[in-house]
Design an enzyme around this catalytic site. Structure first.
Site, PDB file in Angstrom:
ATOM      1  CD  GLU B  68      68.054  27.798 102.494  1.00  0.00           C
ATOM      2  OE1 GLU B  68      68.969  27.299 101.802  1.00  0.00           O
ATOM      3  OE2 GLU B  68      68.238  28.207 103.654  1.00  0.00           O
ATOM      4  CG  HIS B 137      71.151  37.222 108.172  1.00  0.00           C
ATOM      5  ND1 HIS B 137      72.282  37.204 107.407  1.00  0.00           N
ATOM      6  CD2 HIS B 137      70.876  35.915 108.440  1.00  0.00           C
ATOM      7  CE1 HIS B 137      72.692  35.948 107.243  1.00  0.00           C
ATOM      8  NE2 HIS B 137      71.859  35.154 107.852  1.00  0.00           N
TER       9      HIS B 137
END
Ligand SMILES: Cc1ncc(C[n+]2csc(CCOP(=O)(O)OP(=O)(O)O)c2C)c(N)n1
Ligand SMILES: Cc1ncc(C[n+]2csc(CCOP(=O)(O)OP(=O)(O)O)c2C)c(N)n1
Ligand SMILES: [Mg+2]
Ligand SMILES: [Mg+2]
Lengths: 330, 335, 330, 335
Positions: B68, B137
């Protein structure tokens, strides 16, 4: 894949004028950094700055391999790259002093010199941050297909941060025209490389991505030109990225507050004896491209100009307060 | 893909609205590039980018390694050299591994360069709870980057908003963080497509007019507040509901206008209380409409702990329509 | 440094009981994962889960090399490691179903299984996050000086994230007793490794830190035991970290929503033919340590227990609501 | 090192107070381990850890590579296996490169494990403006992690607080993020050392009693507010000043008590307005003391843009004592 240490001899093709131009560029950088240091001592400059005396050959050798439309990112120790790429001395000086007319309007400073008109996409002050950005510029070059190259400069200590790893892997996977130039000056801030890394040649890390790793004497501007020239060639021909490690040394401390007492005098002396400017001068004199007198004349001429620039910058007004509110969003 | 209602009206899911918006903008502007983990061949884990690689090719729709920091940073490199990257973070929680690029590089880039360039870049990040994905998450991450001038942060709560905001974000010359909500992906809705469907990334939007109090909510909480309004309607209470929609730059003027009429404010967000955007809204409204407020702004948030995995615990944590309705009633009666 | 592919034959020393125990452990993991999958299909389980059928040999071979006081971190695909290390089946099942009595009180779930009493320091659901934590546990072991080892499991795709790089470098610089176990199952979520990495053997990345890199057949539990045993030995003797790449394959998709259609059937078939459980069974039968009938009895016995555990978990109460407010701060 | 005043009273700089606190806790508890870039041989770039390696040895005082994600994560590994790591981030701005470890791992660790372990870990991060370090080395980052339950976040504003908070943080069984301010390092002050000097990491502290309004400030802003009070004292105005001190968990009760007496609130922080902690304080005070407030809480913050490098611009951005004084006077007169 093993490290490559021999390169084409493209520097043999450089004409005399080009060599003299490179010499002038290195002297300019040296004088610029010296003058910034003086400004600090005189209290004219605030904040921090990271000078590159001793590393001029990397910037100058590297920039000489690039086209006008190529991209570059560098770090907080980026004055050398910016000047070698043609960032105007006066506007650079103004920026570092935080005055009106600086390349970034006084909002960047020494650590964030940027000049889009020359493909200088920014000096990144967070270690490693410039590498992914250079990868993006490399992707842009690849998509556009005009043979542009993206070159990114960073230090030895920066090869330990995650962004380095992610950037090299991305460049490898997408076979991007990126040249990763590591200026290995043997130290992070105060930590010697061996305290933070177990490998002697950082170029071995290229193998983790199946990329070529080059090692070159970073204090020999022509050797730098040869090695980085090969890497740029590979990139332009669509063969992908290269990691080039330039072994070099910074003459002074990490930043202005660092007397660099952690270094053995013998080490410092050995590197001073390998001063890249003196070495190029010797070579040019030997090859009768330049006389000692001419080299001295160049030094004086550039110095006079540098002092003028510095003086003018010191007298320059501060930026208008309103600029500080501008450029947050388009 | 969406069902065409009239020439410009479609009915689709939130998921499809995102895909439509991206496809249209990619057709319109060949400099738009998509990147992210599994966005190309697989069409994204939530399938929002399905089919885009087929239409636009592998050069423009790119699967990335799990890097990322690397590919968000590469997005910045693209954005300042002539492209309009749209980068996907598979889960908003992964902002944590690329925070530096967003906060220190992307948000500050234009400013530090003295305005030498625009940074036309979109970061799509899929957040939100309710799917039993656990503590790492399920976050909406609405306020992780709130204190970073130079960014736009938007939160689409419906297919209409998703469509219009993503189109607008792609055209915006600033970096825009689009915080989507995975719990909304299946929701369907009707909206005008094409140019008419663009959403100004400027301010909150009125979604249900009312008069008894002003409720400001974001993402999945908008729907729950609307349901809560249906519940309290039976008691004759008519709250006005505003979709917060744009967190940064924050423009509370529509909320001020509403509170001046309703004299009461509730904010509802899917995030921990301390450090939530509800505080910012409450503070600004108190500042601008102090004398209009009959009672202090009331904040409904998640409790101050991470998201538990277990289904009934997760449900207990999330503000429900019924819970919100109770708060509405209590505020109505209390005041 | 080149990759090492040959290891000591320590598995030859394993007694029959140990081998049968390893077999039982692998079957247990397989049945556990199959049962979880059934729970999903029956709607008894919510959220997501990442199963490891096909990769059992890595967990079981690796755990067999460890002492009781060693440390382990793994990922969201960690059921195998946890069970092989002795996390109680019932409490693991309860946790994955979010019921009362789960190892983490229902607050962790499938992706965050943790059991301090067994040195299982956690399953990390952010790719790469467990590696630095394992490095810290390795530093703890080194400081304590009792010969403990820290072992960390992660996937092939995880070798592209920055934390991997930083963790290996740190472990190398400090010569820590850490064993990095990469379960290379050839895919990230849906992306094949070759789409995200340019090297075939991820073990080459060890050389970037001057660490040894091992490659081993991850579907051969005894080979895994040999290779990881060597790495653990090095760590215990103070020789530092090793990167061990175990080549393996997951039989099903990345997570429950993934039918794994991106894989060629031929590839799947080839790997199914190399099923680690069948292979160990053949070997044990061949070496007359186990008969087919005995192996079937083991299977039935374990299955009966597993179904009981699963049934009990499905009937178990939900956690008390108050636990959700606890354990935020001490 | 500090000058000894009496048996327990010392007079030192903020910098020395940090070093003293660390040295004392390391003597007291052999499981305390220091890590960070250049903290050992060089004693840190701000020299707070000078001499510690000499006293405690290379095993306990460790220079790290430039790998924040790596060594902050390693801190977590140490903390859950019997040690008490103190990790230094050379600049608070570098939270960006290790945000995931702090927000997703460290803060949530205890919770996700169901309370199986404590996480006794300290992260020291040096923030703050005023030294012309530009946009990426001048942030206090006070609110970047504010929305993360499981963390404690504290902000020492003086040598006394630095000493007492760091000692307490090292002894705390929770992860504590200590946000120091580089502009305060040279400030000197007097404090009780030893056990008496420990600071409860619980709540804001009254630093100057008053009656006309309540000012809540953090870090370098505390000193500026005190100066502002000196200025307005000439006009007979007596604000009460509270050092915010502990941002998370946030306990506003001392502020509530104060506002109930003064009926007015100003918050002063060195961070952008939108997403600042001032909003949280304002919202909570409005909620708890609505009827006691004569006017809406007033927030003094940085303007909503990154920090410019140029000296006069940086000065213009930072709230000055004079500027704060003007606001105090205006509020006093306006109300
Ligand atoms: C992420 C991050 N960590 C730490 C720093 C502080 N820092 C600035 S320069 C530096 C040393 C970098 O060393 P090297 O990469 O060798 O570059 P050099 O300064 O020698 O050119 C450090 C630690 C930073 N700017 N960013
Ligand atoms: C930082 C981060 N990025 C992305 C993800 C989403 N994600 C979860 S698993 C996964 C693939 C990991 O592949 P690999 O490391 O090979 O492990 P495997 O699942 O094959 O065991 C991805 C991309 C994540 N959890 N964390
Ligand atoms: Mg260096
Ligand atoms: Mg994998």
């Amino acid at each position: 894949m093993t490290i490559q240490r021999e390169f084409s001899n493209r520097s043999k093709q450089l004409c005399d004028d080009a060599l003299i131009e490179m010499y002038r560029s290195m002297v300019t950088i040296r004088q610029f950094e010296d003058e910034i240091q003086r400004c600090f001592l005189k209290g004219m400059m605030q904040g921090t700055t990271h000078l590159c005396q001793g590393q001029e050959a990397v910037s100058v050798g590297a920039m000489k391999t690039l086209r006008d439309d190529d991209y570059i990112t560098c770090t907080y120790r980026g004055h050398g790259q910016c000047l070698a790429r043609g960032m105007p001395i006066d506007r650079t000086f103004l920026e570092i002093l935080g005055r009106k007319g600086g390349v970034c309007q006084g909002k960047g400073g020494s650590m964030h010199l940027t000049d889009f008109s020359r493909g200088l996409l920014g000096s990144f002050a967070i270690v490693g941050a410039g590498l992914p950005v250079a990868v993006g510029a490399g992707l842009s070059a690849q998509l556009r297909g005009d043979g542009q190259v993206s070159m990114t400069f960073f230090g030895d200590g920066s090869t330990n941060i995650g962004a380095f790893h992610e950037a090299l892997n991305l460049a490898a996977v997408w076979q991007l025209p990126v040249v990763f130039v590591c200026e290995n000056n043997l130290y992070g801030e105060y930590s010697p490389l061996r305290a933070t890394t177990t490998v002697d040649d950082l170029a071995v890390r290229a193998a983790a991505y199946d990329l070529p790793g080059y090692v070159v004497d970073g204090n020999d501007v022509l050797a730098v030109y040869d090695a980085i020239g090969d890497a740029v060639d590979r990139a332009r021909r669509g063969l992908g990225a290269t990691l080039v490690e330039c072994k070099t040394y910074r003459h002074s401390g990490h930043s202005r507050t660092d007397p660099a007492t952690y270094r053995e005098q013998a080490e410092v002396d050995a590197w001073l004896a390998r001063d890249p400017i003196a070495r190029l001068r010797s070579e040019l004199v030997e090859r009768e491209i330049l006389t000692i007198a001419q080299s001295e004349a160049i030094g004086s001429e550039l110095l006079a100009n540098m002092q003028e620039v510095s003086h003018a910058a010191g007298e320059a007004p501060w930026p208008d307060e309103k600029v500080m509110r501008e450029d947050v969003l388009v | 893909m969406g069902v065409c209602m009239t020439a410009t009206l479609v009915e689709t899911s939130y998921r499809e609205a995102i895909g439509m918006a991206l496809a249209e903008e990619m057709r319109r502007d060949s400099t738009v590039i998509l990147m992210g983990e599994d966005v190309a061949d697989a069409g994204g884990v939530f399938k929002a980018t399905l089919g885009l690689k087929d239409e636009f090719g592998a050069a423009r729709v790119r699967d990335t390694p799990i890097s990322e920091m690397g590919f968000v940073g590469a997005g910045l490199g693209l954005a300042i050299t002539g492209y309009r990257p749209v980068v996907e973070l598979m889960f908003a929680d992964f902002i944590g591994v690329c925070y530096d690029q967003i906060a220190n590089q992307i948000a500050k880039y234009r400013y530090m360069s003295g305005g030498q360039t625009a940074v036309p870049m979109v970061i799509r990040a899929v957040g939100g709870a309710g799917l039993r994905f656990g503590a790492q998450h399920s976050q909406t991450c609405e306020t992780w980057l709130l204190a970073n001038p130079g960014l736009k942060i938007v939160c689409p709560s419906s297919p209409k908003e998703a469509y219009g905001m993503i189109k607008a974000a792609v055209r915006d010359d600033n970096p825009v963080l689009v915080l989507e909500h995975k719990g909304l992906y299946g929701n369907r809705g009707e909206f005008e497509c094409g140019e008419e469907g663009l959403v100004d990334l400027k301010n909150p939007a009125l979604v249900r007019p009312g008069k008894d109090m002003t409720i400001v909510a974001s993402l999945a909480m908008v729907g729950r507040c609307l349901k809560a309004c249906d519940i309290v309607a039976e008691k004759g209470i008519e709250p006005e509901v505003i979709d917060m929609r744009v967190l940064r730059p924050m423009d509370v003027s529509p909320i001020v206008a509403s509170v001046r009429r309703t004299n009461r404010l509730i904010t509802v967000e899917e995030g921990p209380r301390v450090g939530g955007w509800g505080a910012e809204v409450a503070a600004q409204i108190t500042d601008e409409a102090f004398d209009d407020l009959d009672s202090p702004p009331l904040r409904i948030t998640l409790p101050d702990h991470p998201m538990p995995f277990s289904a009934p615990l997760e449900d207990a944590v999330l503000p429900s329509a019924e819970g919100i309705a109770e708060t509405i009633v209590a505020l109505h009666e209390g005041g």
